[in-house]
Design a protein around this motif. Structure first.
Motif, PDB file in Angstrom:
ATOM      1  N   MET A 229       3.092  -4.254 -21.446  1.00 57.68           N
ATOM      2  CA  MET A 229       3.887  -3.970 -20.241  1.00 57.68           C
ATOM      3  C   MET A 229       3.460  -2.670 -19.558  1.00 57.68           C
ATOM      4  N   SER A 230       2.682  -1.851 -20.270  1.00 54.86           N
ATOM      5  CA  SER A 230       2.269  -0.584 -19.665  1.00 54.86           C
ATOM      6  C   SER A 230       1.443  -0.803 -18.408  1.00 54.86           C
ATOM      7  N   ALA A 231       0.667  -1.888 -18.389  1.00 53.82           N
ATOM      8  CA  ALA A 231      -0.133  -2.181 -17.194  1.00 53.82           C
ATOM      9  C   ALA A 231       0.770  -2.471 -16.007  1.00 53.82           C
ATOM     10  N   TRP A 232       1.893  -3.130 -16.250  1.00 49.44           N
ATOM     11  CA  TRP A 232       2.824  -3.399 -15.151  1.00 49.44           C
ATOM     12  C   TRP A 232       3.470  -2.099 -14.669  1.00 49.44           C
ATOM     13  N   PHE A 233       3.822  -1.210 -15.587  1.00 46.95           N
ATOM     14  CA  PHE A 233       4.413   0.065 -15.166  1.00 46.95           C
ATOM     15  C   PHE A 233       3.430   0.872 -14.324  1.00 46.95           C
ATOM     16  N   ALA A 234       2.153   0.728 -14.617  1.00 45.69           N
ATOM     17  CA  ALA A 234       1.144   1.435 -13.821  1.00 45.69           C
ATOM     18  C   ALA A 234       1.090   0.913 -12.384  1.00 45.69           C
ATOM     19  N   GLN A 235       1.593  -0.320 -12.167  1.00 44.54           N
ATOM     20  CA  GLN A 235       1.610  -0.895 -10.826  1.00 44.54           C
ATOM     21  C   GLN A 235       2.895  -0.559 -10.064  1.00 44.54           C
ATOM     22  N   ALA A 236       3.760   0.274 -10.649  1.00 49.75           N
ATOM     23  CA  ALA A 236       5.017   0.633  -9.979  1.00 49.75           C
ATOM     24  C   ALA A 236       4.798   1.225  -8.593  1.00 49.75           C
ATOM     25  N   PRO A 237       3.841   2.153  -8.390  1.00 50.59           N
ATOM     26  CA  PRO A 237       3.615   2.660  -7.027  1.00 50.59           C
ATOM     27  C   PRO A 237       3.219   1.550  -6.045  1.00 50.59           C
ATOM     28  N   ALA A 238       2.377   0.623  -6.502  1.00 49.91           N
ATOM     29  CA  ALA A 238       1.972  -0.475  -5.627  1.00 49.91           C
ATOM     30  C   ALA A 238       3.163  -1.373  -5.300  1.00 49.91           C
ATOM     31  N   LEU A 239       4.028  -1.609  -6.294  1.00 55.01           N
ATOM     32  CA  LEU A 239       5.222  -2.419  -6.043  1.00 55.01           C
ATOM     33  C   LEU A 239       6.129  -1.743  -5.028  1.00 55.01           C
ATOM     34  N   LEU A 240       6.301  -0.445  -5.146  1.00 47.81           N
ATOM     35  CA  LEU A 240       7.138   0.284  -4.186  1.00 47.81           C
ATOM     36  C   LEU A 240       6.552   0.217  -2.779  1.00 47.81           C
ATOM     37  N   VAL A 241       5.234   0.324  -2.682  1.00 49.59           N
ATOM     38  CA  VAL A 241       4.602   0.210  -1.365  1.00 49.59           C
ATOM     39  C   VAL A 241       4.813  -1.188  -0.798  1.00 49.59           C
ATOM     40  N   ALA A 242       4.657  -2.211  -1.630  1.00 45.90           N
ATOM     41  CA  ALA A 242       4.868  -3.582  -1.162  1.00 45.90           C
ATOM     42  C   ALA A 242       6.305  -3.778  -0.681  1.00 45.90           C
ATOM     43  N   LEU A 243       7.264  -3.270  -1.418  1.00 46.23           N
ATOM     44  CA  LEU A 243       8.664  -3.372  -1.007  1.00 46.23           C
ATOM     45  C   LEU A 243       8.902  -2.620   0.298  1.00 46.23           C
ATOM     46  N   ALA A 244       8.262  -1.462   0.446  1.00 51.29           N
ATOM     47  CA  ALA A 244       8.417  -0.686   1.674  1.00 51.29           C
ATOM     48  C   ALA A 244       7.858  -1.448   2.871  1.00 51.29           C
ATOM     49  N   VAL A 245       6.700  -2.095   2.699  1.00 50.75           N
ATOM     50  CA  VAL A 245       6.115  -2.870   3.804  1.00 50.75           C
ATOM     51  C   VAL A 245       7.011  -4.050   4.166  1.00 50.75           C
ATOM     52  N   LEU A 246       7.691  -4.598   3.175  1.00 50.93           N
ATOM     53  CA  LEU A 246       8.574  -5.736   3.428  1.00 50.93           C
ATOM     54  C   LEU A 246       9.862  -5.342   4.144  1.00 50.93           C
ATOM     55  N   VAL A 247      10.242  -4.078   4.085  1.00 53.76           N
ATOM     56  CA  VAL A 247      11.550  -3.677   4.629  1.00 53.76           C
ATOM     57  C   VAL A 247      11.449  -2.687   5.784  1.00 53.76           C
ATOM     58  N   LEU A 248      10.654  -1.638   5.645  1.00 54.00           N
ATOM     59  CA  LEU A 248      10.729  -0.510   6.568  1.00 54.00           C
ATOM     60  C   LEU A 248      10.301  -0.824   8.008  1.00 54.00           C
ATOM     61  N   PRO A 249       9.235  -1.588   8.262  1.00 55.43           N
ATOM     62  CA  PRO A 249       8.864  -1.824   9.667  1.00 55.43           C
ATOM     63  C   PRO A 249       9.973  -2.483  10.487  1.00 55.43           C
ATOM     64  N   GLY A 250      10.762  -3.329   9.865  1.00 52.63           N
ATOM     65  CA  GLY A 250      11.827  -4.019  10.600  1.00 52.63           C
ATOM     66  C   GLY A 250      13.201  -3.428  10.405  1.00 52.63           C
ATOM     67  N   LEU A 251      13.315  -2.378   9.582  1.00 55.35           N
ATOM     68  CA  LEU A 251      14.636  -1.826   9.277  1.00 55.35           C
ATOM     69  C   LEU A 251      15.372  -1.295  10.504  1.00 55.35           C
ATOM     70  N   PRO A 252      14.709  -0.577  11.429  1.00 58.80           N
ATOM     71  CA  PRO A 252      15.454  -0.127  12.617  1.00 58.80           C
ATOM     72  C   PRO A 252      16.086  -1.281  13.392  1.00 58.80           C
ATOM     73  N   VAL A 253      15.375  -2.388  13.522  1.00 58.82           N
ATOM     74  CA  VAL A 253      15.942  -3.544  14.220  1.00 58.82           C
ATOM     75  C   VAL A 253      17.107  -4.117  13.431  1.00 58.82           C
ATOM     76  N   GLY A 254      16.951  -4.205  12.114  1.00 58.13           N
ATOM     77  CA  GLY A 254      18.046  -4.705  11.295  1.00 58.13           C
ATOM     78  C   GLY A 254      19.295  -3.862  11.425  1.00 58.13           C
ATOM     79  N   LEU A 255      19.119  -2.552  11.483  1.00 61.82           N
ATOM     80  CA  LEU A 255      20.269  -1.657  11.619  1.00 61.82           C
ATOM     81  C   LEU A 255      20.898  -1.745  12.997  1.00 61.82           C
ATOM     82  N   CYS A 256      20.135  -2.210  13.971  1.00 62.95           N
ATOM     83  CA  CYS A 256      20.673  -2.333  15.331  1.00 62.95           C
ATOM     84  C   CYS A 256      21.568  -3.549  15.508  1.00 62.95           C
ATOM     85  N   LEU A 257      21.501  -4.504  14.579  1.00 63.50           N
ATOM     86  CA  LEU A 257      22.355  -5.687  14.695  1.00 63.50           C
ATOM     87  C   LEU A 257      23.809  -5.308  14.460  1.00 63.50           C
TER      88      LEU A 257
END
Length: 631
Positions: A1-29
């Protein structure tokens, strides 16, 4: 599982790309709960990535974070402007989520999917060993190498063309994660975790919250009930592998919800315009993830749209009724025309079930020969009963469309008729079956909310023995879904992501040879090998040019000569290699990941007998050759 923990930064970046670009529009609803805002943010984010992939080459920017940031800034400005313009118009009260249970449910689903996928893939460095995995991994590298993620420029398998359409949202998304993750394979697996663990639970909660606002408790059950539907999303990782279809289908519930929000009553022009633009962003994201997912979403929305058209016509005068009727006819004709044009029938997958078997699988929400679970089906039946009592027939109509498509795919023996309806999905029952979840799981969540209320009532009445008995029955029924989950995990570990000497595609020895190739061949070298043995993944692993980055494609006559005659070392082979610039070859033995195309690459096996090749390096049975006998 250590290899997966090493991918934590990449997972956080992927989650950020999935949420942050559209978050201002989502908050405007306005007028929606936080979960719906999150769902909208995800759809808009992926719409931003899709738009950026098209715009970037037009304005001369290489693919990367900058085009995404620029498009996100424009989209956010529009969203904020419409929010300000619509201030004070209509009811501004936001619907509240059933706190904190909805967030607990989403967190449990998120963590659960992370664990399941980590167990199934075993290691973030294990590549998909399925047929389509070869194309999708190499397509990510193609984008990274060319700096172009446009769906109009995916010419990897058609190198002689300047323009070729292929939905590239998945590959564009993964390519943004590659620099953080460290490689195409690890970025692909990490992105898979992010989209399944985040998008799927949020999508189910979003649609359930929008469709059943009078029962907000239903939304908290939807994310966890997703574990019981075996064919999706895990099935898409064990069949294909269907990465673009996976992403597109994950977005279908959010797209449906965004359309419903756009049709809500009592909205000012600013608020309605914003919701329409959100629906368009979700549409673009779904289409550029995979067009078949968009067509599936439209098909599931037809009953709702017809219902709205009927109500609009019924309240209007004759002129309005004629206009609405004409619009309905034109819309249906347009849908049929697009449906026919989008047909990609292959007759490669034929019906295998009786009509009774297919309907039985629908009843238990356990399609495509999966082990039958005994909880989702009864919960969905209770949800259907509640919808019937509320006379919301269009919901049942949407579910009926998915049922009809599945039964046609699984059973209908008249192939011409079957292909007309499900040829959009290559006549593939697996892809069609995923649509059952779009309405089936929200209905099951509604049923779960009703059951929970009934159990609470029993508890208050003091009938504890009956309460305990019912809870035990529910727990046993829920446990029956674990068998299908276990089977999917076993297939992932033993076939789809198996990475050892028994792998059906790439083996560790072959990957080890990839690591050494950079030091043994020049940067401008071109390598040929049978892609079915995993040799084509040299491109994904190293960026080194290969003749065959996928099994199928239009590589030209010279490539065909090499594929059939390289081992013979004929003069025609030397001439073809010179024209293509081929300098090296790899031979990965006889194990292939897909048998049907084996003869296409007969000449790329037993290369040790070729008179024009000299061995350069070897790791186990994986061998690198240089073309030396063509002078």
């Amino acid at each position: 599982m250590s290899a997966w923990f090493a991918q934590a930064p990449a997972l956080l970046v992927a989650l950020a790309v999935l949420v942050l670009p559209g978050l201002p529009v989502g908050l405007c609803l306005r007028g929606v709960g936080a979960v719906v805002r999150l769902g909208v943010s995800i759809a808009v984010s992926l719409g931003v990535v899709a738009a950026a992939s098209v715009v970037a080459p037009v304005i001369g920017l290489p693919w990367g974070p900058l085009p995404v940031v620029l498009v996100a800034a424009v989209v956010s400005a529009i969203g904020i402007g419409l929010r300000v313009a619509g201030r004070g118009a209509g009811d501004d009260r936001a619907r509240t989520d059933p706190q904190p249970w909805i967030w607990i449910s989403l967190a449990a689903a998120f963590l659960g999917w992370l664990v399941i996928l980590a167990l199934g893939m075993r290691d973030p460095g294990n590549p998909s060993q399925l047929y389509d995995g070869l194309f999708h991994l190499n397509a990510v590298e193609f984008i990274a190498s060319t700096g172009d993620a446009s769906p109009l420029h995916m010419t990897m398998a058609t190198p002689s063309q300047e323009t070729s359409f292929y939905p590239t949202l998945w590959h564009a998304l993964v390519s943004l994660i590659v620099p953080v993750s460290g490689g195409v394979v690890t970025a692909t697996n990490t992105t898979t975790m992010a989209v399944v663990a985040l998008v799927w639970p949020v999508a189910l909660a979003t649609l359930t919250a929008v469709v059943f606002p009078q029962r907000p408790q239903a939304a908290r059950w939807a994310p966890v009930l997703g574990f019981g539907f075996s064919i999706f999303p895990l099935g898409f990782l064990n069949w294909g592998v269907l990465y673009p279809n996976l992403l597109g289908t994950l977005l279908v519930p959010i797209l449906i919800a965004s359309v419903l929000l756009a049709f809500a009553a009592d909205l000012g022009w600013g608020r309605r315009t914003l919701r329409i633009l959100v629906a368009l962003a979700a549409t673009a994201a779904t289409a550029l993830a995979h067009p078949s997912a968009l067509l599936g979403a439209i098909a599931l929305l037809v009953p709702f749209l017809l219902s709205r058209a009927w109500r609009t016509a019924a309240r209007g005068r004759r002129g309005r009724r004629i206009a609405v009727g004409a619009g309905v006819v034109l819309g249906l004709v347009a849908l049929i025309v697009v449906w026919i044009e989008a047909n990609v029938t292959t007759h490669e997958w034929l019906p295998t079930q009786t009509v009774a078997q297919s309907l039985g699988e629908v009843a238990f929400l356990s399609p495509v020969d999966r082990s039958t679970g005994f909880l989702l089906g009864p919960l969905a039946a209770i949800g259907i009963w509640r919808v019937v009592k509320d006379r919301r027939w269009w919901i049942l109509g949407g579910y009926a469309v998915s049922i009809a498509l599945y039964v046609i795919a699984a059973w209908l023996p008249v192939l011409a008729v079957r292909s007309f309806f499900v040829g959009v999905w290559y006549d593939d029952t697996t892809r069609v079956a995923a649509l059952l979840a779009m309405w089936g799981l929200p209905l099951a969540a509604l049923g779960a909310a009703w059951v929970w209320d009934a159990l609470e009532a029993l508890g208050r009445s003091g009938r504890r023995r009956l309460l305990i008995g019912i809870v035990v029955v529910i727990a046993v029924a829920a446990a029956t879904h674990m068998l299908a989950l276990r089977n999917d995990l076993r297939f992932m570990r033993d076939v789809s992501f198996r990475f050892d000497d028994a792998s059906q595609g790439l083996s560790p020895d072959e990957a080890a040879l990839f690591e050494r190739i950079d030091d043994e061949i020049p940067e401008d070298a071109v390598v040929v090998g049978d892609p079915l043995t995993g040799a084509g993944l040299l491109f994904a692993y190293t960026g080194q040019d290969v003749v065959f980055p996928h099994v199928t494609g239009n590589y030209g006559a010279d490539a065909a000569v090499l594929a059939r005659q390289l081992a013979d070392g004929t003069p025609a082979v030397c001439e073809a290699a010179e024209r293509l610039g081929v300098t090296h070859a790899v031979d990965f033995g006889e194990t292939v990941l897909f048998q049907n195309h084996y003869t296409t690459y007969d000449g790329l096996h037993d290369l040790d007998r070729s008179p024009i090749l000299t061995e350069v390096d070897r790791v186990g049975d994986a061998t690198l050759y240089e073309i030396t006998g063509c002078d």
